[in-house]
Design a protein around this motif. Structure first.
Motif, mmCIF file in Angstrom:
data_model
loop_
_atom_site.group_PDB
_atom_site.id
_atom_site.type_symbol
_atom_site.label_atom_id
_atom_site.label_comp_id
_atom_site.label_asym_id
_atom_site.label_seq_id
_atom_site.Cartn_x
_atom_site.Cartn_y
_atom_site.Cartn_z
ATOM 1 N N GLU A 638 10.205 28.432 -22.814
ATOM 2 C CA GLU A 638 9.818 29.846 -22.835
ATOM 3 C C GLU A 638 8.425 30.122 -22.287
ATOM 4 O O GLU A 638 8.130 31.242 -21.867
ATOM 5 N N GLN A 639 7.543 29.134 -22.304
ATOM 6 C CA GLN A 639 6.179 29.351 -21.807
ATOM 7 C C GLN A 639 6.006 28.720 -20.436
ATOM 8 O O GLN A 639 5.085 27.946 -20.188
ATOM 9 N N ARG A 688 6.673 35.083 -17.467
ATOM 10 C CA ARG A 688 7.433 33.877 -17.805
ATOM 11 C C ARG A 688 8.909 34.066 -17.478
ATOM 12 O O ARG A 688 9.482 35.140 -17.703
ATOM 13 N N ALA A 690 11.726 32.877 -18.853
ATOM 14 C CA ALA A 690 12.649 33.159 -19.960
ATOM 15 C C ALA A 690 12.492 34.593 -20.443
ATOM 16 O O ALA A 690 13.483 35.292 -20.687
ATOM 17 N N ALA A 691 11.250 35.043 -20.605
ATOM 18 C CA ALA A 691 11.025 36.408 -21.071
ATOM 19 C C ALA A 691 11.440 37.426 -20.024
ATOM 20 O O ALA A 691 12.019 38.475 -20.351
ATOM 21 N N ASP A 738 8.765 38.724 -29.434
ATOM 22 C CA ASP A 738 8.845 37.934 -28.216
ATOM 23 C C ASP A 738 10.096 37.060 -28.245
ATOM 24 O O ASP A 738 10.447 36.483 -29.281
ATOM 25 N N SER A 740 10.502 34.202 -27.188
ATOM 26 C CA SER A 740 10.196 32.821 -27.559
ATOM 27 C C SER A 740 10.116 32.633 -29.063
ATOM 28 O O SER A 740 10.255 31.520 -29.561
#
Length: 765
Positions: A638-639, A688, A690-691, A738, A740
């Protein structure tokens, strides 16, 4: 999208001269080797601009994120990483000025009502030499009309409007310019605006999986609940002490009440949301300013000082966070009453923030007609932000006393902090006419910043041992209203912001320039309650630019533009960590390549075209990864964002065009027709991968506005339709939790205002 010609430009087939003060001198726009967009008094009125949202759509190089009125975060030329605006996060990268005084605030722009404004100037690219730290990527300046001792002037504006899918609004505003003597005058301005709501809070229910408790919003259901009331005024006094010295004290204040949410949940419905606690904000601010202008020998001297105080009081729903954390981690099991029973874990936030800003600048400039000339000075600024964020669990059965923050019944989490940002600088720009048509300019700013963040944030030690009273310094000493202190951080540094420019004039109507400039943004303190995260470092923007200013066909056509490459080093990136705590990291490097241009054309007498565009390619030049090597090699971490990833928020293309035709209908009567269209390309909502994937792409959109008016002497009657085709644009997109942290999230779209039809009556005399 420049179009800052004078109000009577319809009576001529040439464009009027545009005067700016971008280089802290009064100059013709076409002589200033900076990429500038200007909206003058006439254009602001023609486009029905009353606030930030209204004028920013006509500025091709400007983008923004928003949480509603008064909480917009502004970016220029794609210099944005996303997630900015947290009260303990990064300073803005775009400076905001009201006349000579900075009004940049950390947690969103002042929502300055636009009326009786001389012009809005947008300076693209780093302006660090003359404007300092928060002008890393550019500066926006709102210049007010000043008192005029030469004669009495007054005017008023009355407007009524109706919003599709929403309610009705109005604006009443006026000004008066009163000469007090041959050398003194006062100018008074006031406004009262009601903006109609168009978001509906519809019936909803949530069930928390751990306890099985169901929660509804039955008492808060309401249509068009996001209305806004804004009232304010400005008073300025101008006194010419003699032929050389003038003083201008000014006071401006505004009070804004905002109800409801300015986003909607597509899963609930178009322009619909289900909120379980009141969403309101009250934003009031006052700025007192003093400008002193004078001469000593041939040197111009300007002192500009100001004191700004701002108070915001917000209430917001935080049910989504509570629900998704319960689903992801079973957190509802920890929410108990004094009897040990599970309770409804839904949270809401009460925030009370107090800002003060004191700024002082003293500068000197030599005669602008000299072959060697300079502008230089000193600058001091101190900003204090008192932060209070109270996360409350009190839904009939209050949170147990043993789990509440000590001294705060029902409070699960408390942020009670003081942030102080101190800036000082010495600056100078020097110009030399190498030839009659070739000028070299060099400037430098030496700066120093010293920023602190201290106070309390976190839980009761019985609820968590990682943040809050469990990690407080010993012995416990209360901080403001908090039980103790678990944060005391400081970061300071100094450096320089250079600028070099070379300008060549082919003739009085055509010039080209090349600029190297550098901007910076100070570092700051992470809220880490024990030193686990170090302060984040400054970031730097280096700009390489080639531009042109040209006028053609006997000044009927004005065509300006620039190509640029900007390298953004160690840029600050904000994201939500555990417990939705904002973390600031220096994510790495990015490069922005782009072109921007604006054009004005007096086609025939009374018919003008104006337009502009920005084309941007903003990407990471190295991967971002906040994790171990194994994390970074894991697909979907995720990051993570790869090199080549597009920076968020700003589209690759934004542009628009306005056509206006003014014509005589009979003796003493003139009519006008106007059409505008703005196109904004698609954007990502997060840096990012994933986000960005979870939030989805913010789609491109085109918005069209039309108006028709009649001028009869001093009176103006107007009918307008904004967003004529009722396009539902997504201006911003966010989630409370978030991806994540929570995995499953509820996504909220911030739309533009639906189709709005209005009538306006104005008179100036």
């Amino acid at each position: 999208m420049n179009a800052a010609y004078a109000a009577d430009s319809s009576d001529t087939t040439t464009l009027e001269e545009v005067v700016v003060t971008a280089q802290k001198r009064t100059e013709n726009l076409q002589d200033v080797p900076i990429s500038i967009q200007v909206l003058g008094t006439a254009k602001l009125e023609e486009l029905h601009v009353t606030d930030f949202d209204d004028y920013v759509k006509y500025l091709p190089s400007v983008s923004f994120q928003t949480d509603g009125p008064g909480f917009e975060h502004t970016y220029i030329r794609g210099v944005v990483s996303g997630g900015d605006g947290n009260h303990s996060g990064s300073l803005p990268s775009v400076g905001m000025y009201l006349d000579e005084q900075p009004v940049t605030t950390i947690d969103g722009n002042l929502d300055i009502h636009v009326y009786d404004i001389e012009r809005v100037e947008v300076l693209n690219g780093p302006q660090g030499t003359l404007y300092g730290a928060s002008s890393e990527s550019g500066t926006i300046r709102i210049i007010t009309n000043k008192p005029d001792p030469s004669g009495f002037k007054a005017g008023y504006d009355i407007e009524g409007n109706t919003v599709d899918h929403g309610g009705n609004g109005y604006t009443v505003q006026g000004f008066v310019n009163l000469p007090l003597s041959a050398s003194a005058a006062v100018r008074l301005v006031a406004w009262d605006e009601h903006k109609a709501g168009y978001i509906d809070n519809v019936p909803g229910a949530v069930t928390f999986p751990t306890s099985g408790i169901t929660f509804t919003n039955a008492g808060l259901v309401k249509n068009n609940y996001n209305d806004v009331d804004t009232r304010g005024g400005r008073a300025a006094l101008k006194i010419d002490l003699n032929d050389s010295w003038t003083i201008t004290p000014t006071i401006m204040g505004q009070d804004q009440w905002v109800n409801g949410d300015f986003s909607y949940n597509p899963q609930v419905g178009d322009l619909k949301v289900s909120q379980y606690f009141p969403d309101t904000s009250h934003d009031s601010w006052v700025q007192s300013a003093l400008t002193v202008e004078g001469k000593i020998a041939d040197f111009d001297i300007v002192y500009a000082g100001a004191y700004l105080t701002r108070n915001t009081h917000e209430s917001s729903d935080y049910t989504d966070y509570s629900l998704f954390y319960d689903r992801a981690y079973g957190s509802g099991a920890y929410f108990l009453d004094n009897a040990g029973h599970l309770i409804n874990p839904a949270q809401h936030i009460v925030g009370r923030d107090h800002y003060t800003k004191t700024s002082n600048e003293l500068r000197f400039s030599s005669p602008k007609q000299d072959p060697f000339r300079f502008v230089g000075g000193v600058f001091f600024q101190r900003q204090v932000h008192e932060i209070l964020q109270d996360y409350i669990v009190d839904n009939g059965d209050p949170l147990a006393t043993s789990l509440s923050v000590p001294g705060w019944p029902g409070t699960l989490w408390l942020t009670d902090q003081e942030r102080v940002d101190r800036d000082s600088a010495v600056f100078g720009e020097f110009s030399y006419d190498i030839l009659s048509n070739l000028t070299a300019n060099a400037g430098i700013r030496y700066y120093r910043y010293d920023n602190t963040l201290q106070g309390f944030y976190g839980f009761n030690g019985n609820f968590s041992t990682s943040q809050g009273t469990a990690t407080c310094f010993t012995p416990f000493v209360p901080f403001h209203g908090a039980p103790c202190q678990d944060l005391n951080g400081r970061t300071a540094d100094s450096g320089t912001s250079p600028k070099i420019n070379l300008t060549y004039k082919f003739d009085k109507d055509h010039l080209i320039y090349a600029t190297y400039s550098k901007g910076f943004r100070p570092g700051g303190v992470n809220r880490n309650g024990g030193g686990s995260l170090p302060p984040y470092k400054p970031d730097y923007l280096t700009n390489y630019e080639v531009g042109w200013k040209t006028a053609w066909d006997e000044n009927r056509l004005r065509f300006n533009g620039a190509f640029f490459v900007e390298d953004w080093k160690d840029f600050q990136f904000a994201y939500l960590g555990p417990n939705a705590l904002t973390i600031i990291a220096n994510a790495g490097n990015a490069r922005i390549r782009g072109m921007e241009s604006d054009l004005e054309y007096a086609v025939t007498q009374g018919f003008t075209l104006s337009g502009g565009f920005a084309l941007l390619d903003a990407k990471l030049t190295q991967e971002y990864c906040a994790g171990t090597a194994e994390d970074c090699a894991t697909p979907g971490f995720e990051q993570y964002a790869p090199a080549g990833q597009q920076l968020p928020v700003t589209p690759k293309f934004k542009g628009g065009i306005t056509a206006r035709y003014t014509f005589a209908v009979s003796a003493g009567y003139k009519a006008n027709l106007q059409a505008s269209a703005v196109y904004v390309g698609s954007r990502t909502a997060d840096l990012r991968l994933a986000a960005a994937e979870a939030l989805g792409v913010e789609p491109s959109y085109t918005v069209a506005d039309f108006s028709a008016g009649l001028e009869a002497g001093n009176l103006t009657y107007e009918l307008y339709v904004n967003n004529a085709f009722d396009k539902r644009a997504v201006l911003d997109r966010s989630a409370e939790c978030d991806v994540s942290s929570c995995g499953q999230i509820a996504i909220y779209n911030f739309p533009n205002q639906p189709r709005t039809i209005g009538v306006r009556l104005a008179e100036k005399f």
